[in-house]
Design a protein around this motif. Structure first.
Motif, PDB file in Angstrom:
ATOM      1  N   VAL A 189       6.122  23.776 -12.121  1.00 11.76           N
ATOM      2  CA  VAL A 189       7.459  24.520 -11.988  1.00 11.76           C
ATOM      3  C   VAL A 189       8.626  23.911 -11.101  1.00 11.76           C
ATOM      4  N   PRO A 190       9.663  23.681 -11.618  1.00 14.44           N
ATOM      5  CA  PRO A 190      10.651  23.103 -11.157  1.00 14.44           C
ATOM      6  C   PRO A 190      11.118  23.780  -9.755  1.00 14.44           C
ATOM      7  N   GLY A 191      11.128  23.161  -8.566  1.00 12.25           N
ATOM      8  CA  GLY A 191      11.614  23.990  -7.409  1.00 12.25           C
ATOM      9  C   GLY A 191      12.733  23.472  -6.673  1.00 12.25           C
ATOM     10  N   GLU A 192      12.919  23.711  -5.389  1.00 15.95           N
ATOM     11  CA  GLU A 192      14.072  23.440  -4.657  1.00 15.95           C
ATOM     12  C   GLU A 192      13.804  22.501  -3.710  1.00 15.95           C
ATOM     13  N   PRO A 193      14.793  21.504  -3.477  1.00 15.62           N
ATOM     14  CA  PRO A 193      16.150  21.503  -3.939  1.00 15.62           C
ATOM     15  C   PRO A 193      16.157  20.779  -5.194  1.00 15.62           C
ATOM     16  N   ALA A 194      17.250  21.082  -5.896  1.00 16.18           N
ATOM     17  CA  ALA A 194      17.329  20.670  -7.640  1.00 16.18           C
ATOM     18  C   ALA A 194      18.949  20.599  -7.421  1.00 16.18           C
ATOM     19  N   CYS A 195      19.221  19.728  -8.555  1.00 16.65           N
ATOM     20  CA  CYS A 195      20.406  19.431  -8.980  1.00 16.65           C
ATOM     21  C   CYS A 195      21.396  20.739  -9.311  1.00 16.65           C
ATOM     22  N   SER A 196      22.401  20.923  -8.879  1.00 13.87           N
ATOM     23  CA  SER A 196      23.289  22.192  -9.172  1.00 13.87           C
ATOM     24  C   SER A 196      23.692  22.333 -10.391  1.00 13.87           C
ATOM     25  N   THR A 197      23.631  21.220 -11.289  1.00  9.86           N
ATOM     26  CA  THR A 197      24.236  21.157 -12.543  1.00  9.86           C
ATOM     27  C   THR A 197      23.029  21.259 -13.753  1.00  9.86           C
ATOM     28  N   CYS A 198      22.016  20.634 -13.652  1.00 10.83           N
ATOM     29  CA  CYS A 198      20.979  20.382 -14.538  1.00 10.83           C
ATOM     30  C   CYS A 198      19.608  20.854 -14.103  1.00 10.83           C
ATOM     31  N   GLN A 199      19.429  21.277 -12.851  1.00  9.09           N
ATOM     32  CA  GLN A 199      18.085  21.774 -12.134  1.00  9.09           C
ATOM     33  C   GLN A 199      17.290  20.719 -12.214  1.00  9.09           C
ATOM     34  N   ARG A 200      17.629  19.237 -12.202  1.00  7.91           N
ATOM     35  CA  ARG A 200      16.631  18.548 -11.955  1.00  7.91           C
ATOM     36  C   ARG A 200      16.275  18.342 -10.465  1.00  7.91           C
ATOM     37  N   PRO A 201      14.797  18.407 -10.313  1.00 10.52           N
ATOM     38  CA  PRO A 201      14.488  18.360  -8.830  1.00 10.52           C
ATOM     39  C   PRO A 201      15.092  17.312  -8.110  1.00 10.52           C
ATOM     40  N   LEU A 202      15.458  17.236  -6.958  1.00  9.76           N
ATOM     41  CA  LEU A 202      16.112  16.112  -6.040  1.00  9.76           C
ATOM     42  C   LEU A 202      15.230  15.688  -5.108  1.00  9.76           C
ATOM     43  N   GLY A 203      15.104  14.453  -4.736  1.00  9.06           N
ATOM     44  CA  GLY A 203      14.303  13.660  -3.565  1.00  9.06           C
ATOM     45  C   GLY A 203      14.777  14.186  -2.279  1.00  9.06           C
ATOM     46  N   GLU A 204      14.174  13.926  -1.166  1.00  2.00           N
ATOM     47  CA  GLU A 204      14.622  14.324   0.264  1.00  2.00           C
ATOM     48  C   GLU A 204      15.915  13.383   0.461  1.00  2.00           C
ATOM     49  N   SER A 205      16.055  12.215   0.067  1.00  2.00           N
ATOM     50  CA  SER A 205      16.974  11.257   0.441  1.00  2.00           C
ATOM     51  C   SER A 205      18.455  11.941   0.198  1.00  2.00           C
ATOM     52  N   MET A 206      18.167  12.234  -1.152  1.00  2.00           N
ATOM     53  CA  MET A 206      19.563  12.933  -1.693  1.00  2.00           C
ATOM     54  C   MET A 206      19.920  13.903  -1.083  1.00  2.00           C
ATOM     55  N   VAL A 207      19.231  15.089  -0.655  1.00  2.78           N
ATOM     56  CA  VAL A 207      19.432  16.270   0.138  1.00  2.78           C
ATOM     57  C   VAL A 207      20.110  15.735   1.516  1.00  2.78           C
ATOM     58  N   ARG A 208      19.302  14.833   2.203  1.00  4.44           N
ATOM     59  CA  ARG A 208      19.808  14.296   3.401  1.00  4.44           C
ATOM     60  C   ARG A 208      20.962  13.919   3.531  1.00  4.44           C
ATOM     61  N   SER A 209      21.649  13.251   2.423  1.00  5.01           N
ATOM     62  CA  SER A 209      23.009  12.712   2.286  1.00  5.01           C
ATOM     63  C   SER A 209      23.982  13.506   1.894  1.00  5.01           C
ATOM     64  N   GLY A 210      23.328  14.797   1.459  1.00  3.25           N
ATOM     65  CA  GLY A 210      24.254  16.082   1.196  1.00  3.25           C
ATOM     66  C   GLY A 210      24.686  16.156  -0.292  1.00  3.25           C
ATOM     67  N   GLU A 211      23.957  15.368  -0.990  1.00  2.00           N
ATOM     68  CA  GLU A 211      24.173  15.196  -2.625  1.00  2.00           C
ATOM     69  C   GLU A 211      23.478  16.512  -3.298  1.00  2.00           C
ATOM     70  N   LEU A 212      24.103  17.294  -4.081  1.00  2.00           N
ATOM     71  CA  LEU A 212      23.740  18.356  -4.481  1.00  2.00           C
ATOM     72  C   LEU A 212      23.824  18.020  -6.387  1.00  2.00           C
ATOM     73  N   GLN A 213      23.978  17.029  -6.475  1.00  2.00           N
ATOM     74  CA  GLN A 213      23.961  16.624  -8.128  1.00  2.00           C
ATOM     75  C   GLN A 213      22.954  15.268  -8.268  1.00  2.00           C
ATOM     76  N   CYS A 214      22.353  15.365  -9.176  1.00  2.00           N
ATOM     77  CA  CYS A 214      21.436  14.111  -9.874  1.00  2.00           C
ATOM     78  C   CYS A 214      22.607  13.137 -10.089  1.00  2.00           C
ATOM     79  N   ALA A 215      21.918  11.722  -9.790  1.00  2.00           N
ATOM     80  CA  ALA A 215      22.681  10.646 -10.262  1.00  2.00           C
ATOM     81  C   ALA A 215      23.147  10.750 -11.872  1.00  2.00           C
ATOM     82  N   PRO A 216      22.361  11.025 -12.521  1.00  3.48           N
ATOM     83  CA  PRO A 216      22.602  11.212 -14.194  1.00  3.48           C
ATOM     84  C   PRO A 216      23.938  12.124 -14.262  1.00  3.48           C
ATOM     85  N   CYS A 217      23.683  13.113 -13.729  1.00  2.00           N
ATOM     86  CA  CYS A 217      24.881  14.033 -13.670  1.00  2.00           C
ATOM     87  C   CYS A 217      26.081  13.460 -13.102  1.00  2.00           C
TER      88      CYS A 217
END
Length: 257
Positions: A42-70
């Motif tokens: 089941v997809p959890g949080e944190p996730a991309c605010s646009t496409c719900q793709r689960p995000l890694g901790e490094s992106m969350v620490r950098s403040g990014e709430l969107q995945c790289a593809p989006c």
């Protein structure tokens, strides 16, 4: 359709509740055993605010709430809600539903999908990804339409089962890369001329069973945009995101009523 309460004991007597994945006995119809629930990703949080793709901790620490593809290629949809990520357990359920023609599984899959949907304000038309008429004749049903019907009833939004048409028969997309899938789908899907007035300006919840590369939903999005639809959200049971399987919750999603 909900079964009358007085019939449930009789149904359970004739058809004892069993887990559709492993066959173990259940307390009631329409679910999975505890062990098989835990097999779903089941997809959890944190996730991309646009496409719900689960995000890694490094992106969350950098403040990014969107995945790289989006960020690299902003999608044309207003969001994706996936009940599960596509793993072995999800694959077995989908194959049993679609190829095994166990259409009673539509209730379970749709409940899981509804549990992942965000609140939808105002009216949203629920539109399934279409099948070509020959594929529909061969299979006997459109699995996406069965899911859409149950979702529309649960969230109390109008169903437009024939909002989209697949006018060109496409080959099986399994095993094809994203570019080959997109080429196979070129010109295959369009908005129904009889529903053009209904789609124009309307927000649409597009329903599919499995989202693989996104080529099919992209073709549907293009057809809906051409018809003048407003926001389009995508709801699917399983989404193929192999790289995200290490970042998901293993707890089952709550079931909607």
């Amino acid at each position: 359709m909900a079964k009358p309460a007085f019939l449930i004991p009789l149904i359970d007597l004739v058809f004892p509740p069993r887990c559709p994945l492993c066959g173990d006995a259940l307390a009631q119809q329409g679910g999975l055993c505890a062990a098989c629930w835990m097999k779903l990703a089941v997809p959890g949080e944190p996730a991309c605010s646009t496409c719900q793709r689960p995000l890694g901790e490094s992106m969350v620490r950098s403040g990014e709430l969107q995945c790289a593809p989006c960020m690299a290629d902003p999608p044309r949809h207003a969001g994706i809600a996936a009940a599960t990520l596509y793993n072995d357990a999800a694959r077995e359920l989908v194959l049993a539903f679609k190829r095994g023609k166990r259409i009673a599984l539509a209730d379970l899959l749709a409940r899981l999908m509804v549990a992942r949907l965000p609140a939808l304000e105002g009216e949203w038309l629920v539109v399934p990804v279409p099948l070509h008429r020959w594929r529909l004749w061969e299979r006997g049903f459109n699995q996406s339409a069965l899911l859409a019907e149950r979702i529309a009833r649960t969230i109390q939004q109008p169903l437009v089962v024939d909002g989209l048409e697949r006018r060109k028969r496409t080959p099986s997309l399994g095993g094809l890369g994203k570019r080959a899938r997109a080429e196979a789908l070129r010109g295959a899907i369009s908005a129904s001329t009889s529903r053009a007035g209904r789609l124009k300006g309307a927000n649409v919840l597009l329903v599919d069973d499995v989202m693989t590369s996104g080529s099919t939903t992209d073709a549907c999005l293009a057809a809906l945009r051409k018809a003048g639809a407003g926001d389009v959200r995508i709801a699917c049971f399983a989404r193929v995101l192999d790289e995200a399987l290490d970042h998901v919750s293993r707890e089952p999603a709550p079931l909607a009523a």
